[in-house]
Design a protein around this motif. Structure first.
Motif, PDB file in Angstrom:
ATOM      1  N   ALA A  96      -4.953  -3.112 -12.684  1.00  0.00           N
ATOM      2  CA  ALA A  96      -5.130  -4.086 -11.605  1.00  0.00           C
ATOM      3  C   ALA A  96      -6.576  -4.539 -11.464  1.00  0.00           C
ATOM      4  N   LEU A  97      -7.493  -3.850 -12.113  1.00  0.00           N
ATOM      5  CA  LEU A  97      -8.902  -4.241 -11.989  1.00  0.00           C
ATOM      6  C   LEU A  97      -9.404  -4.991 -13.223  1.00  0.00           C
TER       7      LEU A  97
ATOM      8  N   VAL B 219       0.847  -1.186   0.000  1.00  0.00           N
ATOM      9  CA  VAL B 219       0.000   0.000   0.000  1.00  0.00           C
ATOM     10  C   VAL B 219       0.890   1.245   0.000  1.00  0.00           C
ATOM     11  N   ASP B 220       1.961   1.158   0.753  1.00  0.00           N
ATOM     12  CA  ASP B 220       2.938   2.238   0.757  1.00  0.00           C
ATOM     13  C   ASP B 220       4.126   1.793  -0.097  1.00  0.00           C
TER      14      ASP B 220
ATOM     15  N   LEU C 293      -0.689   0.623  -9.701  1.00  0.00           N
ATOM     16  CA  LEU C 293      -0.276   0.296  -8.340  1.00  0.00           C
ATOM     17  C   LEU C 293       1.228   0.360  -8.123  1.00  0.00           C
ATOM     18  N   GLY C 294       1.961   0.594  -9.189  1.00  0.00           N
ATOM     19  CA  GLY C 294       3.401   0.721  -9.029  1.00  0.00           C
ATOM     20  C   GLY C 294       4.092  -0.630  -9.025  1.00  0.00           C
ATOM     21  N   PHE C 295       5.166  -0.721  -8.251  1.00  0.00           N
ATOM     22  CA  PHE C 295       5.966  -1.941  -8.236  1.00  0.00           C
ATOM     23  C   PHE C 295       5.398  -2.954  -7.261  1.00  0.00           C
ATOM     24  N   GLY C 296       5.285  -4.195  -7.737  1.00  0.00           N
ATOM     25  CA  GLY C 296       4.774  -5.246  -6.865  1.00  0.00           C
ATOM     26  C   GLY C 296       5.242  -6.593  -7.371  1.00  0.00           C
TER      27      GLY C 296
ATOM     28  N   MET D   7      -3.333   5.427  -3.840  1.00  0.00           N
ATOM     29  CA  MET D   7      -3.446   6.544  -4.769  1.00  0.00           C
ATOM     30  C   MET D   7      -3.227   6.020  -6.184  1.00  0.00           C
ATOM     31  N   VAL D   8      -4.210   6.163  -7.023  1.00  0.00           N
ATOM     32  CA  VAL D   8      -4.067   5.781  -8.420  1.00  0.00           C
ATOM     33  C   VAL D   8      -4.266   7.063  -9.204  1.00  0.00           C
ATOM     34  N   GLY D   9      -3.180   7.570  -9.769  1.00  0.00           N
ATOM     35  CA  GLY D   9      -3.222   8.929 -10.298  1.00  0.00           C
ATOM     36  C   GLY D   9      -3.502   9.840  -9.119  1.00  0.00           C
ATOM     37  N   ASN D  10      -4.589  10.608  -9.188  1.00  0.00           N
ATOM     38  CA  ASN D  10      -4.926  11.393  -8.004  1.00  0.00           C
ATOM     39  C   ASN D  10      -6.218  10.899  -7.357  1.00  0.00           C
ATOM     40  N   VAL D  11      -6.594   9.668  -7.672  1.00  0.00           N
ATOM     41  CA  VAL D  11      -7.807   9.098  -7.094  1.00  0.00           C
ATOM     42  C   VAL D  11      -7.420   8.099  -6.000  1.00  0.00           C
ATOM     43  N   GLU D  12      -8.105   8.200  -4.879  1.00  0.00           N
ATOM     44  CA  GLU D  12      -7.839   7.264  -3.781  1.00  0.00           C
ATOM     45  C   GLU D  12      -8.773   6.078  -3.895  1.00  0.00           C
ATOM     46  N   ILE D  13      -8.183   4.900  -3.976  1.00  0.00           N
ATOM     47  CA  ILE D  13      -9.005   3.706  -4.171  1.00  0.00           C
ATOM     48  C   ILE D  13      -8.760   2.732  -3.025  1.00  0.00           C
TER      49      ILE D  13
END
Lengths: 416, 599
Positions: free
Chosen positions: B496-497, B303-304, B335-338, B579-585
């Motif tokens: 991711a969705l 998440v972080d 989601l970045g790196f995972g 944070m996905v772009g500027n949307v909090e999911i």
């Protein structure tokens, strides 16, 4: 110049516990009032004996509750006397009492005014009978009109009326009517609070069980915006997220507010006691469940009335050993510099016109606001929730006008 | 000399009381004292105890003096109790000569009872049927004994009746093990062949291999060789479980014990591998070695973003102990790196998820699970895709194949209809039915794996009031009309969705997903548009309106501390948003596809 200190006194007695209220107050314990007043005076003397010289002068006093007007006028006068004996009062002391409409007789009002209380705050909450009924308030709006009239006659010329919006089943129209009725009474000050469903109250339980329709947040927002415009149009200036007050100009008033501490950011009839909280200035706490802030500590007293009385009657602590803590204190926390800075933002930004002065912040902490919160401030400026206001030698960071109602989105960035 | 050795396991449907019975046997034989007895000794992980299932197998040696006054060495080999761990179960069974089949006196025969029983019979084990929980008021031991007897072809009287919880008749089981289960073959002189039936990682001794010696013997000084990995090692220590690790100098044929290999990961010493002696090797390994194959895949993201390296470390450590967990780096635009991780099944995935959060204290986001697709391109090359976002453009694809499973459902006959409905709605094909016991029907279907990894088991349970049970096995890959369902947030696809769905379900699933997302995505400072697209068309859209009110009301008598606490609480909630772009999911949104239900 050292700022004056404030005093908050908590009176935790109510005739009836309202369904939405989660304050520290108790119904049906009126028998303890005399013992409580004695204990309160003892605590005042403890606090006073211990105070360093910095807390010599008292600028504001606030009797909050509960229902402070459940105390008799002589009881309140004895508390005021104790305060006067123990502390030095500022020449333009503001002394407020909270009261329930319909519980204050003309005699009572005259007597407390004579005792030095010069501001009164009535918990009106609504002018709509059904809404008052739902809130389990025992008064009606006729009581409010009567109480305001008598207060005026008693010479209480600094008057606040509390009102709540965002009630279940409240409509924009009933809200507008309530606020209009309140404006008709020409109070100097109006506090408009959004209803919060508190855990552990009947309202909280009912709504959790689906028995109480949840207030619609969008409708509540419309109520707030309408109120904001209407109040400003009627000469009330908003100085805090939930507080409006009259400007002295063009208003009839016998009170001469001091110009030093209020101008130019707060209207003349702003509640100085409230400002003390938001400006991060010290206040001493007396009474069960009272919260104080002094000497770098945030602290609070034991909640229960009986325990409070016991602690003050049977204590062995020497007065003056642990300022600001008295024998009634149960929680205390010494704020770190970081916490002081966070709180300076949390509280200061609530003052929608005044904001947080960068110069004052620098004087207090040795660094500027943007040095302390570089990421946070940058993001909030970018989101258009905060803005700098530059005036001559100082810059003030303030909430954008439209961000007042989503201010938690701002504040949340200043906590851990 | 193996006459006085007995190796057995306990097989049961989940919750039928296997662990309790094992505990009782340990107590009865004095392998563990009353004082040392924490409930369910064999399940060492907290998580196992909580979920009430055994994840890792374990092996314990007990000594029992039978009615013939002879002292027997009895090895209890514990088997995992969930369908995801079928291969591990099969290896554990191989290590035994007998199996105690536990059936709940209130529940009767269940799918795993049968699945495990068939596996045990396949491994040529002698079965000792036991009915447990006879102390319960709702027990119907006579009826269940009848069923079990007819299933095994034995007289109902041969079925033991016990209450492991109360310790009732448990000694009868030990006696039956001694008299009915044959001793292991005595082959001390043959070249060494020992089966690794389980392993765990010990930070001091390296990988501990649980072994059953079939032929030959070995000493703690011997250099040993692993067939599958080709590795040689000098054991750090060899020993037996009693039930703690107890070093010995020699382990002989027919016996069960452990080898502390000194290996750093369980991959170097895989379950199913055969150990022999380097100096005098056996000609060939024991049959049946198989590398575990992950069936279910999901993205794991911190998440972080700062926790990425901690997450890698957690996965590395988990993998030390879990040879079936696979992972590789993955990057998501959203989601970045995972990491993309592979699991044996959904249950396995849940366990890993909980362990990451609990043991490593990491806030992670798991994307909805997917299966591995085979994609045949127009140029006849074949890709494998385990992440829906990676499915190539429809125009370049010849066909998409997906894994199919055979499933076996055992249920009271009353629920025949609801199950048939459930399975066919999920593209299942009915194959056959059998009646293993009165009022019980076994239904065999073929069904795409993707249809059962999401909520299938829960739905099955709820439609049958918890009575039906399920077992499954991989069948084959089959082509179908599959397409990508994409979710766009404020116009940008949220990789991711994405999901791969059957053409027939795309519209319906897209709509439900959007409705769900609208509920789950909290109102933000601006409007958020969510859209679903499939086959190049937007099939559903919704708008999450900007929040207008987020404010704290009255400050009670200067209680700043309380205001701050409320804000801290709000902030904590915010941290669980991505944070996905500027949307909090919120995390929930990434699992929304799992919550669509069946309505």
């Amino acid at each position: 110049m050292t700022p004056d200190t404030s005093i908050y006194l908590h009176i935790p007695f109510c005739a009836h516990r309202c369904a939405y209220c989660d304050f520290n107050t108790y119904a049906g314990q009126g028998d303890s009032i005399p013992a409580y007043v004695d204990a309160l005076i003892k605590e005042i003397n403890f606090g006073a004996a211990a105070r360093p010289s910095a807390h010599a002068t008292i600028g504001t006093i606030f009797f909050g509750g509960g229902t402070p007007s459940l105390l008799s006028a002589p009881q309140l006068a004895s508390i005021m006397d104790a305060l006067r004996a123990a502390f030095t009062f500022s020449s333009n002391l503001e002394a407020t009492i909270e009261a329930n409409p319909g519980t204050t007789s003309p005699e009572f009002l005259h007597q407390i005014r004579a005792a030095g209380i010069n501001r009164i705050s009535f918990g009106v909450q609504s002018a709509n009978p059904e809404e008052l009924h739902m809130l389990e308030r025992v008064h009606d709006f006729f009581d409010v009109i009567q109480s305001v009239k008598w207060a005026r006659q008693a010479g209480l010329d600094n008057l606040n009326l509390d009102v709540i919006y965002g009630l279940p089943e409240q409509t924009l129209q009933t809200w507008q009517t309530s606020l209009q009725r309140i404006l008709d009474l020409h109070p100097e000050h109006i506090s408009a609070y959004a209803l919060t469903l508190e855990h552990g109250t009947p309202f909280g339980r009912w709504s959790a069980r689906g028995m109480l329709p949840l207030p619609d947040p969008d409708l509540a927002a419309e109520m707030y915006e309408w109120a904001s415009e209407t109040l400003e149009a009627n000469g009330y200036k908003q100085y805090e997220i939930s507080n409006w007050a009259k400007e002295v100009k063009g208003q009839k008033s016998k009170v001469r507010p001091s110009t030093f501490d209020l101008q130019p950011w707060a209207p003349a009839f702003a509640c100085k006691h409230n400002l003390q909280y938001w400006r991060g200035l010290p206040y001493l706490a007396f009474g069960a469940g009272a919260h104080g802030y002094a000497g770098g500590y945030r602290y609070s007293n034991v909640l229960r009335i009986k325990t409070y009385i016991d602690r003050l009657t049977a204590n062995s602590q020497q007065p003056g050993t642990a300022f600001p803590l008295t024998p009634a204190a149960v929680n205390y926390h010494r704020l770190s510099k970081r916490e002081e800075m966070q709180e300076a933002m949390l509280t200061g930004l609530r003052l929608v016109r005044e904001g947080v002065s960068d110069a004052a912040f620098r004087r207090r902490f040795g660094i500027g606001i943007e040095d302390a919160f570089p990421k946070e401030v940058d993001e909030l400026l970018r989101l258009g929730l905060l803005a700098w206001n530059h005036v001559s030698t100082d810059s003030r960071l303030r909430l954008m006008w439209h961000a007042r109602l989503v201010s938690n989105q701002v504040f949340v960035r200043f906590v851990e | 000399m193996t006459d006085h050795i007995r190796n057995f396991c306990i097989i049961a449907h989940v919750d039928h009381g296997k662990s309790t019975l094992a505990d009782r046997l340990l107590q009865l034989t004095g392998a563990i004292s009353e004082r040392e007895m924490t409930a369910q000794v064999l399940d060492t992980m907290d998580l196992e105890r909580e979920k009430g299932v055994t994840i890792k197998a374990s092996a314990v040696r007990m000594y029992y003096t039978a009615k013939d006054n002879q002292k027997y060495e009895i090895n209890l080999i514990d088997t995992p109790g969930h369908v995801d761990f079928g291969y591990e179960v099969s290896r554990a069974l191989k290590a035994c000569e007998g199996a105690v089949l536990v059936v709940d006196a209130t529940q009767g025969i269940e799918a795993q009872t049968l699945a495990n029983l068939y596996q045990a019979l396949e491994a040529d084990l002698t079965i000792i049927p036991v009915i447990n929980k006879i102390d319960l008021p709702s027990a119907r031991p006579d009826e269940v004994a009848e069923d079990v007897g007819s299933l095994l072809g034995v007289a109902p009287e041969a079925v033991l009746r016990v209450s492991a919880k109360e310790g009732l008749n448990v000694a009868q089981i030990l006696e039956a093990i001694v008299t009915r289960v044959p001793p292991p073959k005595d082959a001390d002189d043959a070249p060494l062949r020992a089966l690794v039936f389980d392993s765990h990682y010990d930070s001091y001794k390296g990988v501990i291999a649980y072994v059953r010696v079939f032929e030959g013997s070995f000493k703690h000084t011997d250099v040993l060789h692993l067939f599958a990995t080709g590795a040689d090692m000098k054991p750090v220590e060899i020993g037996i479980f009693s039930p703690g690790m107890k070093p010995v100098e020699r382990i002989g044929s027919g016996e069960v014990g452990y080898i502390a290999t000194g290996f750093k990961t369980v991959h170097e010493c895989r379950v199913g591998d055969t150990i022999t002696r380097t100096s005098a090797p056996a000609a060939e390994p024991l049959p049946g070695y198989r590398t575990p194959k992950p069936m279910v895949f999901a993205g794991i993201y911190p998440v972080d973003a700062d926790d990425h390296s901690d997450l890698r470390e957690a996965l590395e450590k988990l993998q030390l102990n879990d040879a079936s967990l696979t992972y590789q780096p993955e990057t998501s635009q959203a989601l970045g790196f995972g990491f993309r991780a592979g699991f044996l099944g959904l249950f396995h995935m849940e366990i890993i998820q909980e362990r990451i959060e609990r043991e490593y204290n990491l806030d992670c986001l798991f994307t909805a699970p997917s299966v591995e697709y085979e994609v045949v391109m127009l140029d006849n090359t074949t890709l494998t895709v385990d992440s829906p976002a990676e499915l190539p453009n429809e125009g370049d694809i010849l066909e998409v194949r997906e894994p199919w499973m055979t499933i076996e459902i055992i249920t009271p006959t009353d629920y025949y209809g609801p199950i048939m409905d459930l399975v066919t709605k999920r593209r299942g094909i009915f194959k056959q039915q059998e009646y293993p016991a009165p009022h019980r029907v076994q239904l065999d279907y073929e069904i795409p794996l993707s249809e059962i990894i999401v909520n299938f088991f829960d739905d099955l349970k709820s439609r049958t009031k918890g009575y039906a049970s399920l077992d499954y096995q991989f069948l084959e890959y089959r082509p179908d009309k599959l397409q990508k369902l994409e979710i766009l947030v404020n116009g940008d696809p949220l990789d991711a969705l994405a999901a791969i769905v059957h053409e027939r379900d795309a519209y319906h699933k897209g709509q439900r997903l959007i409705t769900k997302l609208k509920e789950l995505i909290p109102r933000q400072l601006f409007d958020v548009a969510v859209q679903a697209s499939a086959g190049g068309r937007i099939i559903s859209r919704a708008n999450v309106k900007a929040t207008r009110k987020d404010v704290l009301a009255k400050c009670y008598g200067g209680d700043i501390t309380r205001k701050k606490k409320l804000l801290e609480k709000q902030k904590k909630g915010k941290r669980r948003l991505k944070m996905v772009g500027n949307v909090e999911i919120p995390q929930d949104a990434f699992m929304a596809v799992l919550q669509l239900g069946d309505e």
